[in-house]
Design an enzyme around this catalytic site. Structure first.
Site, PDB file in Angstrom:
ATOM      1  N   ASP A 135       0.854  -1.171   0.000  1.00  0.00           N
ATOM      2  CA  ASP A 135       0.000   0.000   0.000  1.00  0.00           C
ATOM      3  C   ASP A 135       0.904   1.240   0.000  1.00  0.00           C
ATOM      4  O   ASP A 135       2.063   1.168   0.397  1.00  0.00           O
ATOM      5  CB  ASP A 135      -0.882  -0.050   1.247  1.00  0.00           C
ATOM      6  CG  ASP A 135      -1.830   1.121   1.347  1.00  0.00           C
ATOM      7  OD1 ASP A 135      -2.421   1.505   0.322  1.00  0.00           O
ATOM      8  OD2 ASP A 135      -1.991   1.647   2.456  1.00  0.00           O
ATOM      9  N   ASP A 187      -0.056   4.975   1.174  1.00  0.00           N
ATOM     10  CA  ASP A 187      -0.184   5.851   2.334  1.00  0.00           C
ATOM     11  C   ASP A 187      -0.202   5.035   3.627  1.00  0.00           C
ATOM     12  O   ASP A 187      -1.026   4.147   3.796  1.00  0.00           O
ATOM     13  CB  ASP A 187      -1.458   6.687   2.226  1.00  0.00           C
ATOM     14  CG  ASP A 187      -1.499   7.498   0.933  1.00  0.00           C
ATOM     15  OD1 ASP A 187      -0.439   7.973   0.497  1.00  0.00           O
ATOM     16  OD2 ASP A 187      -2.596   7.637   0.355  1.00  0.00           O
TER      17      ASP A 187
END
Length: 185
Positions: free
Chosen positions: A2, A4
């Site tokens: 991922d 953020d």
């Protein structure tokens, strides 16, 4: 991985290139994957576009800045996969009930097809249970990092989770070390 809260600091919607900052040890984690010959792939939801918080141009500039920051530390991503949709907000084509919004596995399946990945031998790393959901939906292992939203997810919400991570890691580097050790088994 991922973006953020996993690769970069979690600062809410990243609507300007000045707001994208690598987390400590991120470049080292990506370099470890690069050196091991393991594809380093980012898979991220960015519904801020559907919600009107930023444009596709801003998203591309932000991702380019992240790639530049990694490159400055001799680390590289082999693929960047982004879902810009939201099922209930925005206007078409961004308002969509798509197969690519995590926890659905569309982005993982696309990355696997594009890059020749074996999802059964892959690990998805993220700071939310939806990252673990996409991992399991795609047939991969899922690692929750305690950066970004991860610590709060782990400490305050784990009793509500419909599934469990395969591993909990302090950060991306710890997750990569676990994944590489798992690959060696």
């Amino acid at each position: 991985m991922d973006r953020d809260g996993c690769l970069t600091e979690e600062v809410g919607y990243v609507n300007h290139v000045s707001r994208i900052r690598l987390l400590p040890r991120t470049a080292e984690a990506v370099r470890r994957l690069n050196r091991a010959g393991v594809p380093a792939v980012m898979v991220t939801n960015q519904a801020g576009i559907a919600k009107g918080y930023f444009s596709e141009d801003v998203l591309h500039a932000v991702n380019a800045e992240m790639v530049r920051q990694l490159g400055d530390q001799d680390a590289r991503l082999d693929g960047l996969y982004v879902c810009t949709h939201h099922p209930e907000e925005g206007e078409p084509p961004y308002r969509a009930d798509c197969d690519c919004r995590k926890p659905r596995p569309g982005l993982l399946l696309r990355a696997a097809s594009d890059l020749g990945l074996d999802l059964g031998a892959s690990v998805m790393v993220g700071d939310k249970i939806s990252d673990i959901g996409v991992a399991h939906a795609g047939g991969a292992a899922g690692v929750l990092v305690l950066t970004g939203y991860g610590r709060g997810e782990w400490e305050h919400r784990r009793h509500q989770w419909p599934l469990k991570p395969d591993h909990i890691a302090d950060d991306l580097l710890d997750a990569v070390e676990w994944a590489l050790a798992r690959q060696g088994r």
